[in-house]
Design an enzyme around this catalytic site. Sequence first.
Site, PDB file in Angstrom:
ATOM      1  N   TRP A 199       2.652   2.391   4.923  1.00  0.00           N
ATOM      2  CA  TRP A 199       3.068   2.200   3.540  1.00  0.00           C
ATOM      3  C   TRP A 199       2.222   2.932   2.495  1.00  0.00           C
ATOM      4  CZ3 TRP A 199       7.287   1.782   1.258  1.00  0.00           C
ATOM      5  CH2 TRP A 199       7.341   1.441  -0.098  1.00  0.00           C
ATOM      6  N   ASP A 220       6.757   0.891   7.902  1.00  0.00           N
ATOM      7  CA  ASP A 220       7.048  -0.071   6.839  1.00  0.00           C
ATOM      8  C   ASP A 220       8.469   0.204   6.336  1.00  0.00           C
ATOM      9  OD1 ASP A 220       6.548  -1.430   4.018  1.00  0.00           O
ATOM     10  OD2 ASP A 220       4.856  -2.005   5.295  1.00  0.00           O
ATOM     11  N   ASP A 221       8.676   0.005   5.071  1.00  0.00           N
ATOM     12  CA  ASP A 221       9.995   0.156   4.458  1.00  0.00           C
ATOM     13  C   ASP A 221      10.498   1.616   4.538  1.00  0.00           C
ATOM     14  OD1 ASP A 221      12.213  -0.443   2.964  1.00  0.00           O
ATOM     15  OD2 ASP A 221      11.114  -1.345   1.312  1.00  0.00           O
ATOM     16  N   CYS A 277      12.406  -4.213  -0.290  1.00  0.00           N
ATOM     17  CA  CYS A 277      11.794  -4.030  -1.616  1.00  0.00           C
ATOM     18  C   CYS A 277      12.074  -2.640  -2.175  1.00  0.00           C
ATOM     19  CB  CYS A 277      10.295  -4.272  -1.549  1.00  0.00           C
ATOM     20  SG  CYS A 277       9.896  -5.979  -1.147  1.00  0.00           S
ATOM     21  N   LYS A 324       7.421  -6.877  10.409  1.00  0.00           N
ATOM     22  CA  LYS A 324       6.993  -7.328   9.067  1.00  0.00           C
ATOM     23  C   LYS A 324       8.262  -7.725   8.337  1.00  0.00           C
ATOM     24  CE  LYS A 324       4.899  -5.435   4.843  1.00  0.00           C
ATOM     25  NZ  LYS A 324       4.105  -4.299   4.329  1.00  0.00           N
ATOM     26  N   ASP A 328       9.793  -8.950   4.990  1.00  0.00           N
ATOM     27  CA  ASP A 328       9.367  -8.886   3.593  1.00  0.00           C
ATOM     28  C   ASP A 328      10.415  -9.525   2.686  1.00  0.00           C
ATOM     29  OD1 ASP A 328       8.258  -8.196   1.196  1.00  0.00           O
ATOM     30  OD2 ASP A 328       8.002  -6.078   1.671  1.00  0.00           O
ATOM     31  N   ARG A 363       0.984 -12.701   4.717  1.00  0.00           N
ATOM     32  CA  ARG A 363       0.295 -12.169   3.549  1.00  0.00           C
ATOM     33  C   ARG A 363      -0.147 -13.324   2.664  1.00  0.00           C
ATOM     34  NH1 ARG A 363       2.026  -6.971   1.869  1.00  0.00           N
ATOM     35  NH2 ARG A 363       1.738  -7.704  -0.247  1.00  0.00           N
ATOM     36  N   ASP A 366       0.687  -7.119  -3.435  1.00  0.00           N
ATOM     37  CA  ASP A 366       0.319  -5.832  -2.832  1.00  0.00           C
ATOM     38  C   ASP A 366      -1.082  -5.411  -3.282  1.00  0.00           C
ATOM     39  OD1 ASP A 366       2.872  -6.071  -1.996  1.00  0.00           O
ATOM     40  OD2 ASP A 366       3.506  -4.063  -2.617  1.00  0.00           O
TER      41      ASP A 366
HETATM   42  C1  GLA Z   1       6.456  -4.984  -0.673  1.00  0.00           C
HETATM   43  C2  GLA Z   1       5.373  -5.303   0.343  1.00  0.00           C
HETATM   44  C3  GLA Z   1       4.610  -4.035   0.681  1.00  0.00           C
HETATM   45  C4  GLA Z   1       5.560  -2.978   1.200  1.00  0.00           C
HETATM   46  C5  GLA Z   1       6.680  -2.735   0.214  1.00  0.00           C
HETATM   47  C6  GLA Z   1       7.766  -1.851   0.788  1.00  0.00           C
HETATM   48  O1  GLA Z   1       5.928  -4.593  -1.895  1.00  0.00           O
HETATM   49  O2  GLA Z   1       4.515  -6.304  -0.130  1.00  0.00           O
HETATM   50  O3  GLA Z   1       3.613  -4.324   1.634  1.00  0.00           O
HETATM   51  O4  GLA Z   1       6.063  -3.387   2.434  1.00  0.00           O
HETATM   52  O5  GLA Z   1       7.299  -3.938  -0.181  1.00  0.00           O
HETATM   53  O6  GLA Z   1       8.819  -1.654  -0.093  1.00  0.00           O
END
Ligand code: GLA
Length: 653
Positions: free
Chosen positions: A278, A313-314, A372, A398, A400, A460, A464
């Site tokens: 990320w 990640d995303d 996100c 993960k 989210d 978490r 962030d």
């Molecule tokens: C959120 C999460 C981050 C990341 C972003 C991806 O903000 O907390 O860790 O995964 O989304 O869009």
Amino acid sequence: MFRCAAVVASLVLALAAQAAETVYLETLDLTKMRQGYGQAQVNQSIREKPLAIAGKAFEHGVGSHARGELWVALDGGSDRFSASVGIDDNAGGAGTVVFQVLVDGKLRFDSGVMKPGQAAKAIDVDLRGAKLLLLLAEDAGDGIAYDHANWCDARFAVSGTAPRAVDPPDDQKVILTPKPGPQPRLNGPLTYGCRPGNPFLYRIPCQGTRPITFSADGLPASLRLDARTGIISGTAPARGETVVTLHAENAAGRAQRSLKIVAGDKLALTPPLGWNHWYAHYDRITDAMMRQAADVLVSSGLADVGYSFVSIDDCWMNAERQRDPLRVGPLRDDQGRLLPNKHFPDMKALTDYIHAKGLKAGIYTSPGPRTCAGFCGAWQHEAQDAGTFADWGFDLLKYDWCSYGEVCRDEQEPEKLIKPYRLMADLLAKGPRDIQLNLCQYGMGKVWEWGAGIGGQSWRTGGDLGFELSRIFEIALRNCELRAWNGPGGWNDPDYVQIGKIGNAGAMGEPKDGPLSPNEQYSFVSLWSLMACPIFYSGDMANLDEFTLNILGNAEVIDINQDPLGQCAAVSPIDDQSFLMVKDLADGTKAVGLANRGQFPKTLTAPWRLLGVGGKQTVRDVWRQKDLGAFEDGYTTEVPRRSVLLLKVAPTR
Ligand code: GLA
């Protein structure tokens, strides 16, 4: 006579004052200003609006953001510093800032907590003879959101050498850890959890010159060890515990270490270690970058100290709208099956690639309809997606929260917070693979109290961290308050390690050197190690410099993180700027952190009574991997500014 001398003296002063030149703060090199968000602005606010505090406009000044820090070398040439400080009228939120001015290490101005709308406070500080000025805009304890800190009309009266903005005093990247020797050193967890009958994969972490020949005593019959790669694979044994002795041998020597394999319900008996894309690559991530990260995890030696996850990640799926057309496309096929975007041509081939190195693969989605970053989420496809992730061969998910808030509006807390995570945890637990679940919902509803109970392996504990990098000490202190909920099988996750080359979270920028000083970068990993929380490096693996690698790859630091007790350090405050951290280790010794989050070096003591030990104790500097000697009663030393000294304390033999 006397009167005459006084008149002469005041004449001299008046002349000097006349001779003094005005140098505005904004004319200094503001790229040297460190701050928690954005870049310092000349004659405008951090939002690039005219400077204003409580309705008063200012023509001159610097618009900055907490935590802000500017060091100015004076070389005795400046007579005074004056300014009007406060929060910019355009901040548009509830920001709070404490402004401080330090001259040669002494606090000469402290604004106290300043709030939006509060009239500017005047600074007027005598600098005659002074060498070094430090301007600070500190977070007032409530995070740095909206902390738009203005230094208005800030000026020096200069009669000698002009003031210069300089780098902070400790800006050298010093490599503390000796390189590993040629002989084998077996690393990694001492306990490892798996579910009976599921696929098993474990790469024995071992430093030392290759080739190394691996062997194991007592390996369950369902597992086999590749003697050359040290990869153990096969099927997890039946429920129960097996203690295996691992051996490694090369031309320079041999090593052994035990590994307890626990087949049961619990995964993650020690905190997961790895890499996540990320904070380095955001919506630029591709299959090739994931493979490269896996390659570097091995070639850099990080896998040899225990890093094993390579996590996407995303942004790996499709979105309806995205700046990159290759990430726009159908979200699912006509069977409803989730589709990766064009940067990920074959997910199974990707995990095969990662697994062939003995590493694990992580993936990401949201319980909501969208992630996100606006990509396809799992909502109403949870079982299908859990199945897809297992088919593809992933080992960690993960999950989210993101857009889930939109679809659960009518439900009641805490159940609405728990429900999507329980659903996914149950699906994963019933599935054919060990897939760890990371609950990413930023700490809502005290997730630490129920995360493990519903089947999560980590959660978490806050927002962030990329937006709060200047507060790593404070984030760590908050995370330590949750220590009762940290332990084998379930871990508090204060987010990823961001040292070396990282992107700017606000701008999702390309990776470059981040805002943390070398000491703060060491402190990051010291804190994460003492807290026994997941360590996922989230910087650019293609540009891993030696300094960053040295911080991430110290086997003794990782051993503290991976200790089988899984205890998060307990904190004892020393004063408002420093604290002691004590973590019990399974072998009866202690890991200790002496933390100084202040701006100047400080002499701190770790008293044995606070560690619960007595008599002579041998103190080891864990970063330097060096014993410092035997000490009675306690250990006292100078701790550099914004640093955590990481020690191991064991009875002297
Ligand atoms: C959120 C999460 C981050 C990341 C972003 C991806 O903000 O907390 O860790 O995964 O989304 O869009």
